[in-house]
Design an enzyme around this catalytic site. Sequence first.
Site, PDB file in Angstrom:
ATOM      1  N   ASP A   1      -9.848   9.658   5.022  1.00 35.46           N
ATOM      2  CA  ASP A   1      -8.701  10.000   5.042  1.00 35.46           C
ATOM      3  C   ASP A   1      -8.930  11.707   5.061  1.00 35.46           C
ATOM      4  O   ASP A   1      -8.685  11.992   3.794  1.00 35.46           O
ATOM      5  CB  ASP A   1      -7.996   9.442   3.809  1.00 35.46           C
ATOM      6  CG  ASP A   1      -6.470   9.824   4.127  1.00 35.46           C
ATOM      7  OD1 ASP A   1      -6.105  10.638   4.555  1.00 35.46           O
ATOM      8  OD2 ASP A   1      -5.893   8.672   3.489  1.00 35.46           O
TER       9      ASP A   1
ATOM     10  N   TYR B   1       0.986  -1.021  -0.013  1.00 33.87           N
ATOM     11  CA  TYR B   1       0.040   0.034  -0.003  1.00 33.87           C
ATOM     12  C   TYR B   1       0.898   1.435  -0.117  1.00 33.87           C
ATOM     13  O   TYR B   1       0.549   2.076  -0.982  1.00 33.87           O
ATOM     14  CB  TYR B   1      -0.988   0.041   1.261  1.00 33.87           C
ATOM     15  CG  TYR B   1      -1.715   1.110   1.514  1.00 33.87           C
ATOM     16  CD1 TYR B   1      -3.093   1.212   1.134  1.00 33.87           C
ATOM     17  CD2 TYR B   1      -1.315   2.181   2.212  1.00 33.87           C
ATOM     18  CE1 TYR B   1      -3.979   2.242   1.363  1.00 33.87           C
ATOM     19  CE2 TYR B   1      -2.091   3.418   2.572  1.00 33.87           C
ATOM     20  CZ  TYR B   1      -3.420   3.396   2.064  1.00 33.87           C
ATOM     21  OH  TYR B   1      -4.215   4.478   2.463  1.00 33.87           O
TER      22      TYR B   1
END
Lengths: 126, 126
Positions: free
Chosen positions: A38, A14
């Site tokens: 986020d 990731y």
Amino acid sequence: MPTEDELRATLIRYTEAFSAGDADAWVGLFTEDATVEDPVGSPKHVGRDAIRAFFEAGHAMADKITLTIKEGPVVCGSEGSFAMEVMSEMGGATIVLTAIDVMTFDDAGAITSQRAFWSPSGIRTL
Amino acid sequence: MPTEDELRATLIRYTEAFSAGDADAWVGLFTEDATVEDPVGSPKHVGRDAIRAFFEAGHAMADKITLTIKEGPVVCGSEGSFAMEVMSEMGGATIVLTAIDVMTFDDAGAITSQRAFWSPSGIRTL
């Protein structure tokens, strides 16, 4: 369910795919209906198309973004977390901040949700 | 709602009170009906009495436990997280592991839930 080591490897990929600007590899780590929050508390990006748009918006803001894992990844069952430094190079400026990501996985080891703890107050110049 | 700095201070006090073996100070950071899931995926300790028992069981296993924050704390609204090193001294042995804690807070700034990411596979000797 994938092993702890396999899920840890996914979390490392990731950060690597994001740092490399590889949208396909990064988005491919998520399930079709995954969510990305986020930072934590902001509206979620729902589904791969929205997650790709989030990736592209982030990369459009900086010449280069480098994620460096500082602690972890730690995996517990179908969840995992790590702390990282996010370094963004923008023109002649380099800013860094600390982020702590928390992910959930499905039985195949794909990411079903991401929540990223970070705060504008934590941004500092390098 | 307390400020980001106030909630960050609570998370720092959390590590300090735990390291000092101060059960009253540590348990006092939680609401009466708070939950502790430590590690993530294990049965929750529900309520202050159960949380105190968890604290005492942990401290009974070691001569000294020292929590050292490595990244964060990062606070987003009513949630916060940090990564830490947990050092346990037991007889002549000292073991360390990385833990990432995720907390939620009520409007008064008391901890309503704690989830701690750590894995036995991450334990190492110092």
